[in-house]
Design a protein around this motif. Structure first.
Motif, short mmCIF file in Angstrom:
data_model
loop_
_atom_site.label_atom_id
_atom_site.label_comp_id
_atom_site.label_asym_id
_atom_site.label_seq_id
_atom_site.Cartn_x
_atom_site.Cartn_y
_atom_site.Cartn_z
N GLU A 73 0.71 -1.26 -0.03
CA GLU A 73 0.17 0.02 0.03
C GLU A 73 0.83 1.25 -0.21
O GLU A 73 1.69 1.31 1.09
CB GLU A 73 -0.86 -0.10 1.14
CG GLU A 73 -1.68 1.29 1.39
CD GLU A 73 -2.81 1.77 0.15
OE1 GLU A 73 -2.89 2.69 -0.09
OE2 GLU A 73 -3.25 0.55 -0.35
N PRO A 74 0.98 2.12 -1.01
CA PRO A 74 1.80 3.30 -1.06
C PRO A 74 1.59 4.14 0.02
O PRO A 74 2.66 4.68 0.56
CB PRO A 74 1.20 4.14 -2.48
CG PRO A 74 0.65 2.83 -3.18
CD PRO A 74 0.03 1.86 -2.37
N ALA A 75 0.41 4.67 0.57
CA ALA A 75 0.32 5.21 1.77
C ALA A 75 1.05 4.83 2.85
O ALA A 75 1.60 5.54 3.60
CB ALA A 75 -1.31 5.53 2.00
N ILE A 76 1.11 3.57 3.07
CA ILE A 76 1.77 2.90 4.15
C ILE A 76 3.19 2.71 4.04
O ILE A 76 3.88 3.21 4.83
CB ILE A 76 1.08 1.50 4.48
CG1 ILE A 76 -0.48 1.65 4.74
CG2 ILE A 76 2.02 1.09 5.79
CD1 ILE A 76 -1.06 0.24 4.97
N LEU A 77 3.58 2.73 2.87
CA LEU A 77 5.03 2.97 2.49
C LEU A 77 5.58 4.16 2.69
O LEU A 77 6.55 4.38 3.12
CB LEU A 77 5.13 2.22 1.16
CG LEU A 77 5.03 0.84 0.63
CD1 LEU A 77 4.96 0.79 -0.99
CD2 LEU A 77 6.00 -0.05 1.17
N ASP A 78 4.73 5.21 2.20
CA ASP A 78 5.12 6.68 2.40
C ASP A 78 5.19 6.66 3.98
O ASP A 78 6.27 7.61 4.35
CB ASP A 78 3.91 7.58 1.96
CG ASP A 78 4.42 8.89 2.20
OD1 ASP A 78 5.41 9.40 2.03
OD2 ASP A 78 3.46 9.60 2.79
N SER A 79 4.29 6.45 4.63
CA SER A 79 4.34 6.74 6.26
C SER A 79 5.71 5.86 6.89
O SER A 79 6.27 6.66 7.84
CB SER A 79 2.90 6.20 6.83
OG SER A 79 1.99 6.62 6.50
N MET A 80 5.85 4.50 6.43
CA MET A 80 7.21 3.96 6.91
C MET A 80 8.34 4.79 6.40
O MET A 80 9.29 5.15 7.27
CB MET A 80 7.32 2.72 6.39
CG MET A 80 8.34 1.97 6.98
SD MET A 80 8.24 1.79 8.85
CE MET A 80 7.30 0.55 9.26
N GLY A 81 8.40 5.24 5.41
CA GLY A 81 9.64 6.05 4.81
C GLY A 81 9.60 7.34 5.82
O GLY A 81 10.71 7.70 5.98
N TRP A 82 8.44 7.99 5.95
CA TRP A 82 8.64 9.28 6.54
C TRP A 82 9.18 9.03 8.37
O TRP A 82 9.69 9.59 8.66
CB TRP A 82 7.21 9.92 6.60
CG TRP A 82 7.27 11.31 7.16
CD1 TRP A 82 6.58 11.94 8.23
CD2 TRP A 82 8.02 12.31 6.62
NE1 TRP A 82 6.97 13.29 8.48
CE2 TRP A 82 7.72 13.40 7.37
CE3 TRP A 82 8.76 12.60 5.68
CZ2 TRP A 82 8.38 14.84 7.15
CZ3 TRP A 82 9.44 13.85 5.35
CH2 TRP A 82 9.08 15.02 6.20
N VAL A 83 8.53 7.87 8.89
CA VAL A 83 8.97 7.77 10.21
C VAL A 83 10.32 7.19 10.21
O VAL A 83 11.20 7.49 11.19
CB VAL A 83 8.22 6.55 11.04
CG1 VAL A 83 8.31 5.34 10.52
CG2 VAL A 83 8.34 6.79 12.43
N LYS A 84 10.98 6.40 9.24
CA LYS A 84 12.16 6.12 9.07
C LYS A 84 13.42 7.50 8.83
O LYS A 84 14.55 7.71 9.60
CB LYS A 84 12.67 5.15 7.78
CG LYS A 84 12.02 3.93 8.13
CD LYS A 84 12.61 3.09 9.10
CE LYS A 84 12.43 1.60 9.32
NZ LYS A 84 13.03 0.95 10.48
N PHE A 85 12.77 8.39 8.25
CA PHE A 85 13.49 9.55 8.01
C PHE A 85 13.32 10.53 9.29
O PHE A 85 14.72 10.94 9.94
CB PHE A 85 12.61 10.59 6.98
CG PHE A 85 13.27 11.85 6.94
CD1 PHE A 85 14.60 12.27 6.35
CD2 PHE A 85 12.42 13.17 7.32
CE1 PHE A 85 14.87 13.69 6.40
CE2 PHE A 85 12.92 14.35 7.06
CZ PHE A 85 14.11 14.73 6.96
#
Length: 188
Positions: free
Chosen positions: A104-116
Motif C-alpha cells: 500500500e503506497p500510503a503505508i510505504l510513504d508513512s514508513m519512509g517518513w518515520v524512518k526519516f
C-alpha cells in the motif's frame, strides 16, 4: 443516516468548515457510537483542527474495535511521526499496518517518513521510492524530495518536486516543504 452524515461532513470539510463538520460528526456518533467510518472522519477533522487528542482517541477506538484496520493504524502512526516526537510508537503502528498491506503506497510513504524522522535515511529512501513509484502523489513527492535534499541529492529532489508541481502547483504540503527548505521551483 450514517451515509447522509458522511456526505454532509465531506461537503463541510471540503469547504474548510471543520467546526461545523465536527458538530455534525458528534451528533452522528451519538446515534451510532461504534461507526468506524464516522469515527475515522472525526479523527481526520481532529487532525485538521489541531485536536490531536481527539484524533488519537478516535483512531485508538477504531483499532480496539478492529485491530486489523490498516488504515487507522497507518493514520495514527503517520500523524504521530509527523506531528509528535513519538517515533518509536509511530514506527510500531506503521509496521503493523505494513504487515497487513505490504504494498500500500500510503503505508510505504508513512514508513519512509518515520524512518526519516528516526534518522535512517537509506531505509527512508527505499520506502519512499517504492511509494512514489506506485503512487506519484504530491505529498509522497514532498517526502521523497525532502529526504533526497537532506541527503545531498539536490538535483533529484528538485526533479521530483518540479514534476509534482506540474501536476498540482498549489499542493499545500509540497509548497510548505519546499519553502521550509528554502527551495524555489524552477529548472532542475
Amino acid at each position: 443516516a450514517e451515509q447522509l452524515y458522511a456526505i454532509e461532513v465531506d461537503t463541510l470539510t471540503g469547504t474548510g468548515e471543520y467546526q461545523r463538520a465536527l458538530a455534525r460528526l458528534n451528533e452522528a456518533l451519538e446515534i451510532t457510537p461504534d461507526s468506524i467510518p464516522l469515527l475515522y472522519s472525526r479523527s481526520m477533522v481532529g487532525e485538521k483542527t489541531g485536536d490531536l487528542a481527539l484524533m488519537e482517541s478516535d483512531l485508538r477506538r477504531i483499532i480496539d474495535m478492529d485491530p486489523d484496520n490498516a488504515t487507522a493504524l497507518n493514520a495514527l502512526g503517520y500523524t504521530l511521526a509527523n506531528r509528535t516526537e513519538r517515533y518509536a510508537e509511530a514506527e510500531a503502528l506503521i509496521a503493523e499496518a505494513l504487515a497487513l498491506k505490504p504494498d500500500e503506497p500510503a503505508i510505504l510513504d508513512s514508513m519512509g517518513w518515520v524512518k526519516f524522522r528516526l534518522g535512517d535515511y537509506q531505509a527512508a529512501l527505499n520506502y519512499l521510492r517504492r511509494a512514489y513509484s506506485a503512487f506519484p502523489d504530491p505529498e509522497v513527492a514532498a517526502h521523497l524530495g525532502e529526504v533526497l535534499w537532506v541527503t545531498g541529492d539536490l538535483d533529484t529532489a528538485r526533479t521530483v518536486w518540479n514534476k509534482a508541481l506540474d501536476e498540482d502547483p498549489d499542493h499545500e504540503v509540497l509548497l510548505e516543504t519546499m519553502q521550509r527548505l528554502g527551495v524555489t521551483a524552477g529548472p532542475d
